[in-house]
Enzyme design. Sequence first.
Site, PDB file in Angstrom:
ATOM      1  N   ASP A  48      66.797  44.783  10.085  1.00  0.00           N
ATOM      2  CA  ASP A  48      66.648  46.155  10.580  1.00  0.00           C
ATOM      3  C   ASP A  48      66.722  46.167  12.112  1.00  0.00           C
ATOM      4  OD1 ASP A  48      64.177  45.072  11.157  1.00  0.00           O
ATOM      5  OD2 ASP A  48      63.003  46.697  10.281  1.00  0.00           O
ATOM      6  N   GLU A 186      58.254  34.028  13.018  1.00  0.00           N
ATOM      7  CA  GLU A 186      58.884  34.495  14.265  1.00  0.00           C
ATOM      8  C   GLU A 186      57.892  34.370  15.415  1.00  0.00           C
ATOM      9  OE1 GLU A 186      60.668  38.397  14.146  1.00  0.00           O
ATOM     10  OE2 GLU A 186      61.028  38.406  16.312  1.00  0.00           O
TER      11      GLU A 186
HETATM   12  O1  KIV Z   1      65.504  42.649  11.791  1.00  0.00           O
HETATM   13  C1  KIV Z   1      65.669  41.467  12.084  1.00  0.00           C
HETATM   14  O2  KIV Z   1      66.724  41.016  12.538  1.00  0.00           O
HETATM   15  C2  KIV Z   1      64.545  40.580  11.879  1.00  0.00           C
HETATM   16  C3  KIV Z   1      64.510  39.392  12.770  1.00  0.00           C
HETATM   17  C4  KIV Z   1      63.841  39.772  14.039  1.00  0.00           C
HETATM   18  C5  KIV Z   1      63.859  38.282  12.114  1.00  0.00           C
HETATM   19  O3  KIV Z   1      63.686  40.838  11.099  1.00  0.00           O
END
Ligand code: KIV
Length: 288
Positions: A48, A186
């Site tokens: 997202d 993360e």
């Molecule tokens: O939305 C995304 O790309 C993510 C990453 C920050 C892990 O959830």
Amino acid sequence: MNERKKVTLPYLFKKVQNGEPITWLTCYDYPTAYFQDRAGLDMILVGDSLGMTMLGYDSTLPVTMDDMIRHCQAVRRGAPNVHLVGDMPYMSYQPSVETAIRNAGRFMAEAGCDSIKLEGGVEMADRIAGIVKAGIPAIGHLGLTPQSVSALGGFKVQGKGALQAKKIIDSAKALEEAGAFAILLEMVPDRVCKIITERSENCIIMSLGSGPDAHGQLLIYHDCFGLYPKFKPRMAKVFGEAGKVIQEGLIEYVKEVSEKTFPQPENWFGMTDEEYNALDELLEKDKR
Ligand code: KIV
């Protein structure tokens, strides 16, 4: 023709068993997906984060299920063989287990995803359990969880203190016990990531800025190629300056059109003298 075999869950677990790191990037569009599949990537996350990288919002919160489905479909068309993960957007799973299962099902049925990812720790274990019971492989996401960035006090490392680190370790176990086949950490300290990886029994631990001891690595594609103009997180490495190449090309295009050096004969199409003379006659007749 694409000769790769489809990346399956048994294949990913086999890599873990053999000590081979799993490769994972974000992706949001057809041509990039095509390149990533051809590069031999194991997994793609349609994150997202597309709200920021593709749509220009300041956060991921405005992203809708329909946005996610449209981008997952495009990526699936470009990368038929990678393990495709659909990222559940804000409020698509938080309200209830049932909402979570219904929306996870949309990623599978409408976009051909292989699994889903959602953010949150022990408090989201029942969402993971419900989704897994519905037959959908699920990935947890701990540490810096961008959908809760306001509650977390900004984009900063999570679990630097012992108490907070213990909470993340406990959440990882809860998500694994709920049936998550993988967990993304993360911006968690490397030693916390190492403990979680060592303690995982049947769960693939992935790192985004959390060090080398996980079973694999994830990065945001736009950060790797200088394609996000607002900032580059410290943990991202730039593997190619695509943003610079595109910017220079655009400046050259504006210059050449302005100076009338573009287009050249190879850039346009003509017609035969015979057809042109016939056209001329037709136009003359119109005047009479
Ligand atoms: O939305 C995304 O790309 C993510 C990453 C920050 C892990 O959830």
